[in-house]
Design an enzyme around this catalytic site. Structure first.
Site: not given
Ligand code: MN
Length: 300
Positions: A75-76
């Site tokens: 996600e990051d």
């Protein structure tokens, strides 16, 4: 290679292969999140480290701890899924993807959505480990909520109480439920939190003394009667659940009977009823306050 954080507690009781896998996830996550910072100013890696540590404290298996380290990588960070799969295998990727998907569900307070959102969470977490990783992630986030912008704090605190704590309860993780609620409580209802603290403070000393006396007496009697006790322990009620109860009883604290509780664990149901009988011989039960959750189990 020396680690920036002490990971010995995460490796306890694991075999060498599992230990190696966790060390590898540690290094991989630290590198992937390199340069990223949390709102508090500390390295982002601290968050995934703490998440993995919470999972280790729950006694989860190595793969779940590994997924705890890696849960924000897709996600990051720019890390491609193919790389994660090459390094850690399909199962870990499935866990990480599941946690990422759960992270996209947001609860904003619309009452009619709350139950369907809970159901959705349960369905999404077709592997219960996904839900447990998400709950560990949330526990660390709520413990560090003071660093988040005030306008976001209330939404996250509400979501934690209405969704995450309720799900923890539903899968039987009662202690986690209490921890999530108590950490969210001051952000959502600051005045009420303060009042609850005062109630607990006013009662804590006498309660503890009483509890110690009662525990000793029960322990002694059970021993005399030859009952094999697995565990006898006591606790004070969690703050948020105490508040909910006081509220339900029109703010009359004297009607709350379980600010403190004592638990006796034995090895079978027969002994359980026997202990109940012995305790009723020592202390007179309050009429109408006895509940038998063996004969009529609770939903959780
Ligand atoms: Mn996270």
């Amino acid at each position: 290679m020396p680690h920036s954080k002490d990971i010995t507690s995460l490796l306890q009781g694991l075999n060498d292969d599992d230990k190696k896998l966790i060390e590898k996830a540690y290094v991989f996550a630290e590198k992937a999140h390199e340069g990223q910072k949390r709102n508090s100013g500390e390295p982002y890696f601290n968050h995934v480290f703490e998440t993995a540590k919470i999972l280790a404290e729950f006694g989860m298996d190595a793969k779940t701890i590994v997924a705890g380290f890696l849960h924000d990588v897709l996600e990051d960070t720019p890390t491609p899924e193919t790389e994660l799969e090459k390094e850690f295998g399909k199962e870990i990727v499935t866990l990480v993807n599941g946690v990422t998907k759960l992270g996209k569900m947001k609860y904003t307070g619309a009452e009619r959505h709350v139950e369907s959102l809970r159901k959705f969470f349960m369905a999404m977490a077709n592997d219960l480990r996904i839900l447990i990783i998400k709950l560990a992630d949330r526990l660390h986030n709520i413990r560090t909520l003071q660093y988040v912008k005030p306008e976001k704090q209330k939404r996250i605190a509400l979501e934690t109480i209405e969704i995450h704590a309720r799900l923890a309860d539903r899968i039987g993780m009662r202690k986690l439920k209490g921890e999530l609620e108590d950490a969210a409580f001051p952000f959502l209802y600051p005045k009420e939190y303060e009042e609850t603290e005062k109630i607990l403070e006013a009662n804590s000393k006498s309660n503890q003394k009483e509890l110690d006396l009662v525990t000793n007496e029960i322990q002694k009697t059970l021993k005399e009667q030859g009952v094999n006790i697995i565990e006898i322990s006591s606790r004070a009620k969690h703050k948020y659940s105490l508040w909910m109860k006081v509220k339900r009883y029109d703010m009359n604290i004297d009607r709350v009977y379980d600010i403190v509780a004592l638990r006796v664990i034995v090895d079978d149901i027969e002994n359980c009823y026997r202990v109940l009988g012995i305790i009723h011989g020592l202390f007179q039960p309050v009429p109408g306050r006895i509940k038998d959750y063996i004969a009529t189990p609770k939903r959780n």
